[in-house]
Write a protein that holds these residues in place. Structure first.
Motif, PDB file in Angstrom:
ATOM      1  N   SER A 298      -2.955  -3.713  -2.764  1.00 23.33           N
ATOM      2  CA  SER A 298      -3.461  -2.903  -3.847  1.00 23.33           C
ATOM      3  C   SER A 298      -3.859  -1.520  -3.188  1.00 23.33           C
ATOM      4  O   SER A 298      -3.913  -0.711  -4.052  1.00 23.33           O
ATOM      5  CB  SER A 298      -4.822  -3.581  -4.295  1.00 23.33           C
ATOM      6  N   ASN A 299      -4.012  -1.246  -2.073  1.00 26.04           N
ATOM      7  CA  ASN A 299      -4.176   0.023  -1.440  1.00 26.04           C
ATOM      8  C   ASN A 299      -2.979   0.798  -1.709  1.00 26.04           C
ATOM      9  O   ASN A 299      -2.021   0.619  -1.727  1.00 26.04           O
ATOM     10  CB  ASN A 299      -4.304  -0.197   0.117  1.00 26.04           C
ATOM     11  N   SER A 300      -3.248   2.135  -1.991  1.00 25.57           N
ATOM     12  CA  SER A 300      -2.325   3.073  -2.352  1.00 25.57           C
ATOM     13  C   SER A 300      -1.380   3.373  -1.322  1.00 25.57           C
ATOM     14  O   SER A 300      -0.281   3.815  -1.636  1.00 25.57           O
ATOM     15  CB  SER A 300      -3.028   4.477  -2.623  1.00 25.57           C
TER      16      SER A 300
ATOM     17  N   ILE B 235       1.814   1.185  -2.431  1.00 30.86           N
ATOM     18  CA  ILE B 235       2.431   1.206  -3.674  1.00 30.86           C
ATOM     19  C   ILE B 235       4.088   1.537  -3.507  1.00 30.86           C
ATOM     20  O   ILE B 235       4.882   1.004  -4.416  1.00 30.86           O
ATOM     21  CB  ILE B 235       1.759   2.475  -4.351  1.00 30.86           C
TER      22      ILE B 235
ATOM     23  N   ASN C 150      -6.818  -3.393   3.619  1.00 33.89           N
ATOM     24  CA  ASN C 150      -7.591  -2.050   3.582  1.00 33.89           C
ATOM     25  C   ASN C 150      -8.043  -1.783   4.923  1.00 33.89           C
ATOM     26  O   ASN C 150      -8.044  -0.324   5.545  1.00 33.89           O
ATOM     27  CB  ASN C 150      -8.766  -2.100   2.675  1.00 33.89           C
TER      28      ASN C 150
ATOM     29  N   SER D   3      -8.458  -5.062  -9.628  1.00 33.51           N
ATOM     30  CA  SER D   3      -7.227  -4.608  -9.213  1.00 33.51           C
ATOM     31  C   SER D   3      -6.113  -4.815 -10.257  1.00 33.51           C
ATOM     32  O   SER D   3      -5.261  -3.559 -10.183  1.00 33.51           O
ATOM     33  CB  SER D   3      -6.867  -5.816  -8.130  1.00 33.51           C
TER      34      SER D   3
ATOM     35  N   ALA E 259      -6.608  -1.076 -11.846  1.00 33.87           N
ATOM     36  CA  ALA E 259      -6.124   0.096 -10.932  1.00 33.87           C
ATOM     37  C   ALA E 259      -4.526  -0.145 -10.765  1.00 33.87           C
ATOM     38  O   ALA E 259      -4.056   0.975 -10.955  1.00 33.87           O
ATOM     39  CB  ALA E 259      -6.651  -0.123  -9.427  1.00 33.87           C
TER      40      ALA E 259
ATOM     41  N   GLY F 278      -2.707   2.993 -12.058  1.00 37.60           N
ATOM     42  CA  GLY F 278      -2.008   3.959 -10.833  1.00 37.60           C
ATOM     43  C   GLY F 278      -2.851   4.631 -10.043  1.00 37.60           C
ATOM     44  O   GLY F 278      -2.735   5.580  -9.618  1.00 37.60           O
ATOM     45  N   VAL F 279      -4.021   4.032  -9.981  1.00 40.44           N
ATOM     46  CA  VAL F 279      -5.116   4.705  -9.309  1.00 40.44           C
ATOM     47  C   VAL F 279      -5.724   3.803  -7.935  1.00 40.44           C
ATOM     48  O   VAL F 279      -5.531   2.582  -8.293  1.00 40.44           O
ATOM     49  CB  VAL F 279      -6.522   5.157  -9.786  1.00 40.44           C
ATOM     50  N   ASN F 280      -6.273   4.413  -7.255  1.00 41.28           N
ATOM     51  CA  ASN F 280      -6.692   3.606  -5.849  1.00 41.28           C
ATOM     52  C   ASN F 280      -8.377   3.473  -6.064  1.00 41.28           C
ATOM     53  O   ASN F 280      -9.105   4.278  -6.073  1.00 41.28           O
ATOM     54  CB  ASN F 280      -6.531   4.362  -4.471  1.00 41.28           C
TER      55      ASN F 280
ATOM     56  N   LYS G 120     -12.795   6.620 -11.900  1.00 45.48           N
ATOM     57  CA  LYS G 120     -11.325   6.995 -12.183  1.00 45.48           C
ATOM     58  C   LYS G 120     -10.763   6.343 -13.332  1.00 45.48           C
ATOM     59  O   LYS G 120      -9.639   6.756 -13.656  1.00 45.48           O
ATOM     60  CB  LYS G 120     -10.591   6.312 -10.969  1.00 45.48           C
TER      61      LYS G 120
ATOM     62  N   SER H 284       6.803   0.558 -12.742  1.00 42.78           N
ATOM     63  CA  SER H 284       6.511   1.256 -11.222  1.00 42.78           C
ATOM     64  C   SER H 284       7.533   2.265 -10.570  1.00 42.78           C
ATOM     65  O   SER H 284       8.877   2.213 -11.085  1.00 42.78           O
ATOM     66  CB  SER H 284       6.935  -0.150 -10.598  1.00 42.78           C
TER      67      SER H 284
END
Length: 593
Positions: free
Chosen positions: A129-131, A134, A181, A250, A253, A257-259, A268, A333
């Motif tokens: 899930s960390n940006s 992506i 992470n 998750s 998010a 599309g945000v971290n 956010k 995506s």
């Protein structure tokens, strides 16, 4: 047409030569025998006629959590090699001569795949899930699906249950995501590029999975499953509720599309553009949850997913919006198309791994091992309850361990039994291991397919699945839990959940256990089985109630001739109406991952 079982002899229901059931005190056992004898007296059953009389069925009480036994009782019931061997042999004999046709195996393989595959892909989005991950999600999610294939093959080959469904499961997701992470932060602190992040994550996470498997095999070999189950119930409840919270976070998010790492980043979600992207998936997740809870049918999930897809592409067609515009707007995506399937493992480059991150992951790994062991034991307990036969917990824990070892060595992630799908297959009469192998086959087809599913499925579809799982877990373990435990236990569960949100999983588990111990020392009611007098009194009240029912039946019998061959007690009188004391249950829900 299913073959009707031969009805058991009434006097065999609780024979004086048998030991009392493990969950019944001798005093209650003797009283139950008296109730059985009274029923024989009412019906006039004799050696020639009693085969027509339905036996007294177990008394139904208000559903509540099964209490933990003491360590001594757990050690005796689970760690006894003779009892475990006998249970394993009985299961093998039970399924030895039961077969299914090839068509049946293929059909149920497709059904189970339709349910588990979208969830597995959503789990992949949680782990990574960390940006930083992506742009590479299509490949990373393929690794998760490959891991699901490996798990399913392992469970179909090694489990004592031929109907078993085993996949990447939610119990280890939080720990894997936390490790991912940590890896990102560690690598970026050394100013290294994405190739080092990907290499470190795709090698160390599977190694942690394999190490987890080794730990589970050791626990099973030394017959320590009973001790793992000694973790307090409210602490488990708080952790399961946090799994729901984490899945929901998750999912939001992913859709926006945000971290988002923790609650401090939730602001956010309220940005106007992000809120618009989130709304369809949030509503869809709630809708799927309500439908699944109301209908309790396996078709709810696949039909709901297809409906969401249909609505999305119908709107695009109606408004003449091209896919590229929808992708640039955040609905689809923007990740790169994945390479050919045999290049899926290209990220695994050992020369780019930052091995210095391992000490930072040690505590998380140990916590993950204990939680996955406990979660797997709970899955086995759920299957055992529905199967109606004792299972060898240690053998099944070793099965989970070996599956994780193989998964880790092939670049995969933690997994266990999916008990909802396993129970569905059991109730559907699946007795062949081929049904599970076809699940693995159909999942493998999606891996080798040149088309990236992630590129054409809107983000809110995956997000809606995660929202659905979040709502289900949080409602069950934060709301429904109130009526199943004492006030002190509920306080422990809420405290564990809140501590995990603020300080993390490991801190939450430690704090929950500490608070539980303090309450025990203070003499508060935390549901300890070492003194089960209150529970015994409750069950005796139900027994006395059933005795009163029998008196009424006796009066009715004396007033009028008994014209029926069996007695069916109404469910409101705490007695079931099934002739063998068995329930014809509805199909299990899809919310039990």
């Amino acid at each position: 047409m299913t073959k009707k079982k031969q009805e058991p002899d009434l006097n065999d229901a609780y024979s004086p030569h048998q030991h009392p059931p493990v969950d019944m005190s001798p005093r209650m056992y003797q009283h139950r025998q008296k109730v059985q004898e009274r029923m024989v007296a009412i019906t006039g059953a004799t050696s020639s006629s009693r085969q027509h009389v339905k036996p007294l069925t177990p008394i139904e009480t208000k559903p509540k959590l099964k209490r933990k036994k003491s360590l001594q009782e757990l050690h005796q019931s689970i760690s006894d090699p003779a009892l475990s061997t006998r249970a394993l042999d009985e299961i093998r004999v039970h399924f030895a001569n039961k077969k299914n046709s090839l068509g049946t195996c293929i059909s149920y393989g497709l059904v189970n795949t339709a349910v588990v595959l979208p969830v597995e892909m959503s789990f992949g989005a949680i782990i990574f899930s960390n940006s930083a991950f992506i742009p590479y999600l299509p490949v990373l999610i393929k690794l998760v699906v490959i891991s699901a294939v490996v798990h399913q093959i392992s469970f179909s080959a090694l489990s004592s249950l031929p109907f078993a469904i085993g996949q990447v499961q939610d119990a280890g997701l939080i720990f894997l995501a936390a490790m991912a992470n940590t890896i990102v932060n560690h690598v970026r602190a050394r100013e290294l590029d994405d190739s080092h992040i990907l290499a470190t994550a795709t090698i160390i996470l599977p190694l942690c999975t394999a190490f987890l498997g080794v730990g589970l095999v050791i626990i099973g070999n030394f017959r320590l499953a009973g001790y793992v189950q000694a973790l307090p119930t409210p602490v488990i409840g708080g952790y399961l509720a946090f799994i729901g919270f984490f899945c929901g976070q998750s999912g939001l998010a992913l859709m926006g599309g945000v971290n988002v790492v923790n609650y401090s980043d939730w602001h956010k979600f309220f940005a106007s553009k992000v809120a618009i992207l989130i709304l369809p998936g949030f509503a869809g997740g709630l809708g799927i949850y309500l439908l699944a809870r109301k209908l309790r049918h396996m078709a709810v999930l696949p039909v709901s997913i297809m409906s969401l897809l249909f609505c999305f592409y119908w709107i695009l067609m109606f408004k003449n919006i091209p896919l590229d515009e929808a992708r640039s707007s955040g609905w689809l995506s923007t990740a790169e198309a994945p390479p050919v399937w045999y290049h899926t493992w290209d990220f695994l480059q050992f020369d780019k791994v930052c091995w210095s991150v391992l000490p930072e992951l040690a505590i998380t790994e140990i916590s993950m091992m204990l939680v996955v062991a406990l979660s797997s034991s709970l899955d086995v307990a759920a299957i055992e309850l529905d199967l109606g036969k004792d299972l060898d917990y240690n053998h099944e824990l070793k099965t989970v361990g070996w599956s994780n070892i193989v998964s880790g060595m092939t670049g995969g992630y933690t997994g266990s039994y999916i008990f909802s799908q396993s129970i569905f297959s059991l109730r559907s009469g699946i007795h062949s291991r081929w049904a599970g192998l076809f699940v693995a086959f159909f999942e493998a087809v999606t891996v080798v397919s040149p088309v990236s599913i992630l590129s054409y499925v809107p983000n809110f579809v995956f997000g809606s699945l995660l929202v659905m799982i979040a709502v289900d877990l949080m409602v069950e373990w934060l709301w429904d839990l109130r009526s199943k435990v004492t006030l002190a236990e509920y306080a422990v569960a809420l405290s564990t959940f809140g501590t995990m949100i603020v300080f993390g999983v490991e801190s939450g588990i430690l704090f929950g256990i500490l608070l539980y111990v303090i309450m025990v020392k203070a003499g508060m009611d935390v549901g300890d089985l070492s003194d089960d007098e209150s529970e015994t009194q409750d069950e005796e009240k139900h027994l006395l109630s059933s005795d009163e029912v029998l008196r009424k039946q006796e009066q009715k019998y004396n007033a009028t001739s008994y014209q029926e061959n069996n007695i069916d007690f109404d469910r409101n009188d705490h007695l079931t109406t099934n002739g063998f004391g068995e329930h014809v249950d509805n199909q299990p829900g899809i919310l039990d991952f």
